[in-house]
Design a protein around this motif. Sequence first.
Motif, mmCIF file in Angstrom:
data_model
loop_
_atom_site.group_PDB
_atom_site.id
_atom_site.type_symbol
_atom_site.label_atom_id
_atom_site.label_comp_id
_atom_site.label_asym_id
_atom_site.label_seq_id
_atom_site.Cartn_x
_atom_site.Cartn_y
_atom_site.Cartn_z
ATOM 1 N N PHE A 1 0.812 -1.212 0.000
ATOM 2 C CA PHE A 1 0.000 0.000 0.000
ATOM 3 C C PHE A 1 0.854 1.275 0.000
ATOM 4 C CE2 PHE A 1 -3.370 -2.462 2.677
ATOM 5 C CZ PHE A 1 -3.721 -3.204 1.560
ATOM 6 N N ILE A 2 2.164 1.137 0.214
ATOM 7 C CA ILE A 2 3.048 2.288 0.354
ATOM 8 C C ILE A 2 3.371 2.885 -1.014
ATOM 9 C CG2 ILE A 2 5.392 2.992 1.062
ATOM 10 C CD1 ILE A 2 5.236 0.793 3.216
ATOM 11 N N GLY A 3 3.533 4.206 -1.053
ATOM 12 C CA GLY A 3 4.070 4.828 -2.257
ATOM 13 C C GLY A 3 3.325 6.052 -2.755
ATOM 14 N N SER A 4 2.069 6.213 -2.355
ATOM 15 C CA SER A 4 1.280 7.326 -2.894
ATOM 16 C C SER A 4 0.795 8.282 -1.818
ATOM 17 C CB SER A 4 0.088 6.781 -3.686
ATOM 18 O OG SER A 4 0.532 5.977 -4.755
ATOM 19 N N GLY A 5 1.379 8.207 -0.631
ATOM 20 C CA GLY A 5 1.005 9.106 0.441
ATOM 21 C C GLY A 5 0.034 8.484 1.430
ATOM 22 N N ALA A 6 -0.153 9.174 2.563
ATOM 23 C CA ALA A 6 -0.969 8.647 3.652
ATOM 24 C C ALA A 6 -2.421 8.449 3.254
ATOM 25 C CB ALA A 6 -0.873 9.580 4.865
ATOM 26 N N ASP A 7 -2.965 9.397 2.512
ATOM 27 C CA ASP A 7 -4.374 9.297 2.119
ATOM 28 C C ASP A 7 -4.623 8.046 1.289
ATOM 29 O OD1 ASP A 7 -7.063 10.812 1.911
ATOM 30 O OD2 ASP A 7 -6.589 10.328 -0.175
ATOM 31 N N GLN A 8 -3.753 7.777 0.334
ATOM 32 C CA GLN A 8 -3.924 6.592 -0.501
ATOM 33 C C GLN A 8 -3.637 5.313 0.271
ATOM 34 O OE1 GLN A 8 -5.120 5.996 -3.727
ATOM 35 N NE2 GLN A 8 -5.922 8.017 -3.187
ATOM 36 N N THR B 1 9.669 12.902 -1.094
ATOM 37 C CA THR B 1 8.911 11.744 -0.649
ATOM 38 C C THR B 1 7.437 12.093 -0.551
ATOM 39 O OG1 THR B 1 8.590 10.228 1.246
ATOM 40 C CG2 THR B 1 9.441 12.411 1.738
ATOM 41 N N ASN B 2 6.588 11.075 -0.580
ATOM 42 C CA ASN B 2 5.171 11.284 -0.323
ATOM 43 C C ASN B 2 4.830 11.139 1.159
ATOM 44 O OD1 ASN B 2 4.321 11.970 -2.882
ATOM 45 N ND2 ASN B 2 3.821 9.890 -3.490
ATOM 46 N N LYS B 3 5.823 10.925 1.991
ATOM 47 C CA LYS B 3 5.629 10.859 3.437
ATOM 48 C C LYS B 3 5.221 12.254 3.934
ATOM 49 C CE LYS B 3 8.332 8.646 7.141
ATOM 50 N NZ LYS B 3 8.014 7.244 6.804
ATOM 51 N N PRO B 4 4.180 12.376 4.752
ATOM 52 C CA PRO B 4 3.803 13.695 5.268
ATOM 53 C C PRO B 4 4.961 14.353 6.017
ATOM 54 C CG PRO B 4 2.073 12.087 5.714
ATOM 55 C CD PRO B 4 3.256 11.313 5.213
ATOM 56 N N ILE C 1 11.343 17.646 0.670
ATOM 57 C CA ILE C 1 9.975 17.886 0.205
ATOM 58 C C ILE C 1 9.118 16.698 0.627
ATOM 59 C CG2 ILE C 1 8.485 18.270 -1.790
ATOM 60 C CD1 ILE C 1 10.392 20.545 -1.394
ATOM 61 N N GLY C 2 8.080 16.959 1.416
ATOM 62 C CA GLY C 2 7.187 15.902 1.863
ATOM 63 C C GLY C 2 5.918 15.832 1.031
ATOM 64 N N GLY C 3 5.075 14.880 1.371
ATOM 65 C CA GLY C 3 3.866 14.652 0.595
ATOM 66 C C GLY C 3 2.849 15.762 0.703
ATOM 67 N N ASP C 4 2.955 16.582 1.752
ATOM 68 C CA ASP C 4 2.026 17.702 1.894
ATOM 69 C C ASP C 4 2.746 19.048 1.894
ATOM 70 O OD1 ASP C 4 3.203 17.003 4.285
ATOM 71 O OD2 ASP C 4 1.364 17.017 5.473
ATOM 72 N N ARG D 1 1.474 15.790 -5.032
ATOM 73 C CA ARG D 1 2.550 14.891 -4.616
ATOM 74 C C ARG D 1 2.955 14.028 -5.802
ATOM 75 N NH1 ARG D 1 -2.062 12.788 -1.965
ATOM 76 N NH2 ARG D 1 -1.470 13.889 -0.077
ATOM 77 N N LYS D 2 4.057 13.299 -5.653
ATOM 78 C CA LYS D 2 4.462 12.357 -6.693
ATOM 79 C C LYS D 2 3.314 11.394 -7.008
ATOM 80 C CE LYS D 2 7.807 10.600 -4.275
ATOM 81 N NZ LYS D 2 8.944 9.768 -3.848
ATOM 82 N N PRO D 3 3.101 11.025 -8.264
ATOM 83 C CA PRO D 3 3.984 11.158 -9.424
ATOM 84 C C PRO D 3 3.904 12.488 -10.169
ATOM 85 C CG PRO D 3 2.076 9.871 -10.053
ATOM 86 C CD PRO D 3 1.941 10.137 -8.572
ATOM 87 N N ASP D 4 3.139 13.470 -9.666
ATOM 88 C CA ASP D 4 3.232 14.788 -10.256
ATOM 89 C C ASP D 4 4.694 15.238 -10.162
ATOM 90 O OD1 ASP D 4 3.174 17.834 -10.278
ATOM 91 O OD2 ASP D 4 1.064 17.414 -10.658
ATOM 92 N N PRO D 5 5.247 15.803 -11.216
ATOM 93 C CA PRO D 5 6.666 16.153 -11.187
ATOM 94 C C PRO D 5 6.998 17.382 -10.357
ATOM 95 C CG PRO D 5 5.699 16.833 -13.269
ATOM 96 C CD PRO D 5 4.648 16.029 -12.543
ATOM 97 N N ALA D 6 5.985 18.144 -9.917
ATOM 98 C CA ALA D 6 6.252 19.413 -9.229
ATOM 99 C C ALA D 6 7.111 19.256 -7.972
ATOM 100 C CB ALA D 6 4.941 20.123 -8.907
ATOM 101 N N PRO D 7 6.861 18.258 -7.095
ATOM 102 C CA PRO D 7 7.722 18.135 -5.909
ATOM 103 C C PRO D 7 9.183 17.854 -6.252
ATOM 104 C CG PRO D 7 5.653 16.964 -5.582
ATOM 105 C CD PRO D 7 5.698 17.340 -7.028
#
Length: 227
Positions: free
Chosen positions: A46-53, A111-114, A135-138, A143-149
């Motif tokens: 389940f890891i990889g897309s942030g806490a919400d996911q 990372t997508n980690k908060p 750079i964290g997930g929030d 967040r990743k995979p958007d390239p902005a972070p």
Amino acid sequence: MARIVFDLDGTLLNSAPDICAAGNAALATLPAPRPAPLSLGEATGFIGSGADQFVARMRAARGIDAAAHPALLATFIDAYEGATGLTRAYPGAVEAIDALRAAGHRLGICTNKPVGPLAAVLDAFDLARRFEVSIGGDTLPVRKPDPAPLRAALEALGKGPCLFVGDSETDAETARAASVPFLLFTGGYRKAAPRDLPHDALFDDHAALPDLVAGMLAGIPDPATAR
């Protein structure tokens, strides 16, 4: 010298046991009959897309109604905030970071980690001083995979050649979207075979990373990728 940005979970740190424990702490707050706890293998998937996911995937796996999501997410993040006791750095990861810094490279985290759990784990492993930007997930609205972070981390590191080091499908997609060369750590949390993820080089031992980076910057093909 280069700007090198790293993913964190599954790339430098094996944090899945702490993330699994936080997920199970959230599940334990549900009224009886409570769902079965997550296994470590489930949580890792389940890891990889942030806490919400993560919480959304956990709910789906246990058939939990979406109405419970906000409370589960809040409880998960609360348990996750300082969860570092079960996390371990991958062998050779910290030494590789120090070797890259000694070579003059500028390092960052994306990372997508908060940001709360990110700050806690960087402090626990004495990593914060080793990275010029985190750079964290929030940190940003996306967040990743958007390239902005990733682009934000690279911009903060100044100018020069750039590389992104990660372990997962999310990281590979992020690098491709940002048009940044990608180094794939094969010992992390990816689901697909390494050959199925776009990458410019791969490694399974962090001790090999400094030489791999030097070879990439010198234009030397990675033997593992060339096969």
